[in-house]
Design an enzyme around this catalytic site. Structure first.
Site, PDB file in Angstrom:
ATOM      1  N   GLY A  29      -3.719  37.106  -3.082  1.00 34.51           N
ATOM      2  CA  GLY A  29      -3.968  38.627  -3.456  1.00 34.51           C
ATOM      3  C   GLY A  29      -3.174  39.533  -2.696  1.00 34.51           C
ATOM      4  O   GLY A  29      -2.570  38.969  -1.553  1.00 34.51           O
ATOM      5  N   SER A  75       5.220  40.599  -0.302  1.00 35.25           N
ATOM      6  CA  SER A  75       4.501  39.743  -1.303  1.00 35.25           C
ATOM      7  C   SER A  75       5.569  39.335  -2.493  1.00 35.25           C
ATOM      8  O   SER A  75       6.374  40.100  -2.790  1.00 35.25           O
ATOM      9  CB  SER A  75       3.490  40.651  -1.708  1.00 35.25           C
ATOM     10  OG  SER A  75       3.029  40.129  -3.017  1.00 35.25           O
ATOM     11  N   SER A  76       5.050  38.149  -2.803  1.00 35.88           N
ATOM     12  CA  SER A  76       6.185  37.558  -3.733  1.00 35.88           C
ATOM     13  C   SER A  76       5.992  38.604  -5.110  1.00 35.88           C
ATOM     14  O   SER A  76       6.956  38.533  -6.003  1.00 35.88           O
ATOM     15  CB  SER A  76       5.716  36.370  -4.379  1.00 35.88           C
ATOM     16  OG  SER A  76       4.456  36.162  -4.511  1.00 35.88           O
ATOM     17  N   HIS A  96      -3.352  43.149  -6.853  1.00 42.66           N
ATOM     18  CA  HIS A  96      -3.474  41.992  -7.575  1.00 42.66           C
ATOM     19  C   HIS A  96      -4.157  40.987  -6.942  1.00 42.66           C
ATOM     20  O   HIS A  96      -4.105  40.804  -5.621  1.00 42.66           O
ATOM     21  CB  HIS A  96      -1.947  41.504  -7.854  1.00 42.66           C
ATOM     22  CG  HIS A  96      -1.706  40.010  -8.342  1.00 42.66           C
ATOM     23  ND1 HIS A  96      -2.264  39.664  -9.567  1.00 42.66           N
ATOM     24  CD2 HIS A  96      -1.284  39.046  -8.013  1.00 42.66           C
ATOM     25  CE1 HIS A  96      -2.039  38.494 -10.034  1.00 42.66           C
ATOM     26  NE2 HIS A  96      -1.407  38.036  -9.056  1.00 42.66           N
ATOM     27  N   HIS A  98      -6.406  36.802  -7.411  1.00 41.17           N
ATOM     28  CA  HIS A  98      -6.702  35.724  -8.480  1.00 41.17           C
ATOM     29  C   HIS A  98      -8.158  35.481  -8.478  1.00 41.17           C
ATOM     30  O   HIS A  98      -8.570  34.484  -8.413  1.00 41.17           O
ATOM     31  CB  HIS A  98      -5.907  34.378  -8.063  1.00 41.17           C
ATOM     32  CG  HIS A  98      -4.782  34.708  -8.245  1.00 41.17           C
ATOM     33  ND1 HIS A  98      -3.682  33.842  -9.202  1.00 41.17           N
ATOM     34  CD2 HIS A  98      -3.622  35.523  -7.775  1.00 41.17           C
ATOM     35  CE1 HIS A  98      -2.524  34.245  -9.102  1.00 41.17           C
ATOM     36  NE2 HIS A  98      -2.531  35.062  -8.230  1.00 41.17           N
ATOM     37  N   ASP A 121     -19.201  52.573 -18.006  1.00 45.50           N
ATOM     38  CA  ASP A 121     -19.040  53.705 -17.072  1.00 45.50           C
ATOM     39  C   ASP A 121     -17.648  53.984 -16.496  1.00 45.50           C
ATOM     40  O   ASP A 121     -17.184  54.982 -15.762  1.00 45.50           O
ATOM     41  CB  ASP A 121     -19.986  53.069 -15.853  1.00 45.50           C
ATOM     42  CG  ASP A 121     -21.339  53.344 -16.275  1.00 45.50           C
ATOM     43  OD1 ASP A 121     -21.873  54.489 -16.916  1.00 45.50           O
ATOM     44  OD2 ASP A 121     -22.196  52.868 -15.362  1.00 45.50           O
ATOM     45  N   HIS A 172      -2.249  34.235 -15.993  1.00 50.83           N
ATOM     46  CA  HIS A 172      -1.847  34.707 -14.292  1.00 50.83           C
ATOM     47  C   HIS A 172      -3.066  35.264 -13.808  1.00 50.83           C
ATOM     48  O   HIS A 172      -3.870  34.483 -13.195  1.00 50.83           O
ATOM     49  CB  HIS A 172      -0.834  35.754 -14.573  1.00 50.83           C
ATOM     50  CG  HIS A 172      -0.220  35.871 -13.162  1.00 50.83           C
ATOM     51  ND1 HIS A 172       0.908  36.774 -12.878  1.00 50.83           N
ATOM     52  CD2 HIS A 172      -0.670  35.902 -11.939  1.00 50.83           C
ATOM     53  CE1 HIS A 172       1.010  36.842 -11.571  1.00 50.83           C
ATOM     54  NE2 HIS A 172       0.272  36.174 -11.124  1.00 50.83           N
ATOM     55  N   TYR A 230     -22.814  62.544 -13.239  1.00 54.07           N
ATOM     56  CA  TYR A 230     -23.027  61.288 -12.486  1.00 54.07           C
ATOM     57  C   TYR A 230     -22.606  61.764 -11.012  1.00 54.07           C
ATOM     58  O   TYR A 230     -21.424  62.184 -10.834  1.00 54.07           O
ATOM     59  CB  TYR A 230     -22.450  60.099 -12.951  1.00 54.07           C
ATOM     60  CG  TYR A 230     -22.435  59.038 -12.045  1.00 54.07           C
ATOM     61  CD1 TYR A 230     -23.658  58.246 -12.250  1.00 54.07           C
ATOM     62  CD2 TYR A 230     -21.614  58.739 -11.041  1.00 54.07           C
ATOM     63  CE1 TYR A 230     -24.049  57.065 -11.333  1.00 54.07           C
ATOM     64  CE2 TYR A 230     -21.916  57.580 -10.267  1.00 54.07           C
ATOM     65  CZ  TYR A 230     -23.025  56.717 -10.315  1.00 54.07           C
ATOM     66  OH  TYR A 230     -23.274  55.691  -9.676  1.00 54.07           O
TER      67      TYR A 230
END
Length: 234
Positions: A29, A75-76, A96, A98, A121, A172, A230
């Site tokens: 991530g 990061s890749s 990102h 996983h 919400d 992915h 809220y």
């Protein structure tokens, strides 16, 4: 001294939330944070374990994914982040992961249906799942095309990236974004929890109905509408 110290700190602290929120295992991530005035973003370096990550390790890149500052490889997924920042000017952070349930829906190539008020919400639509990338695009500039894959999905489904701040990329995993890196992380956790709830709902009742339009409208607008009530306000 680097002029990006605060940007690196913001990015580092957001990245460190991912393992705390059980959104990543190992190095699966990344979080980025943007500085629009400088035309750059900060992103986690590739393959560095979270327990070893330091704020000074964070890499600064421009919107063409070129390194501006940093001794490590970014990061890749950097080209995906760069593409989204360039195309969507109102986002300030991207995540990102996983994560388990998000990836499971992505691997099933299915949108996450809006079943309940927790989902409503945060957004009034299903969480979209972009179709898997075509073979010729996979063989090309893959990470760049992942960004295009996300934009194409939003265009095809008629979605607004400022309302729907999350997507599953088919086979992915999840990408989320927000006004800053913290909000992008928040959206990542929301996506994971809603994906889990939807999965469990379908285990209990495979024919579970979608949430009624009236409840979708009520729950979204009480948090996001012009008469939202809220929380405690500003």
């Amino acid at each position: 001294m680097s002029k990006f110290i605060e940007l690196k700190r913001e990015c580092y602290e957001a990245n460190m939330q991912l393992p705390k929120l059980d959104l990543v295992v190992y190095t699966f991530g990344n979080v980025s944070a943007v500085d629009r005035n400088e035309g750059v973003f900060a992103i986690k370096p590739s393959g560095v374990p979270y327990e070893k990550l330091k704020a000074e390790d964070i890499v600064i890149c421009d919107f063409d994914a070129k390194i501006v500052e940093g001794a490590l490889r970014p990061s890749s997924d950097t080209k995906t982040h760069a593409y989204l920042y360039k195309e969507w000017e109102h986002i300030g952070g991207i995540v990102h992961t996983h994560s388990l349930y998000g990836v499971s829906w992505a691997q099933a190539q299915m949108d996450v249906p809006i079943f309940g008020t927790t989902h409503a919400d945060h957004l009034t639509k299903d969480i979209p799942c972009a179709p898997p990338m075509a073979d010729e695009l996979i063989a090309g500039d893959y990470e760049h095309m992942t960004g295009k894959q996300i934009l194409d999905c939003f265009a095809e489904k008629g979605l607004d990236y400022q309302e729907v701040e999350m997507i599953l990329v088919g086979n992915h995993g999840p990408f989320t974004w927000g006004k800053n890196a913290d909000k992008a992380v928040y959206n990542s956790k929301v996506l994971e929890e809603v994906a889990k709830m939807a999965y469990l709902t379908l285990q209990i009742n495979p024919n579970a109905p979608r949430l009624k339009d009236a409840l979708i409208k009520k729950h979204y607008e009480r948090k996001h509408g012009k008469d939202a009530y809220y929380g405690q306000g500003c």
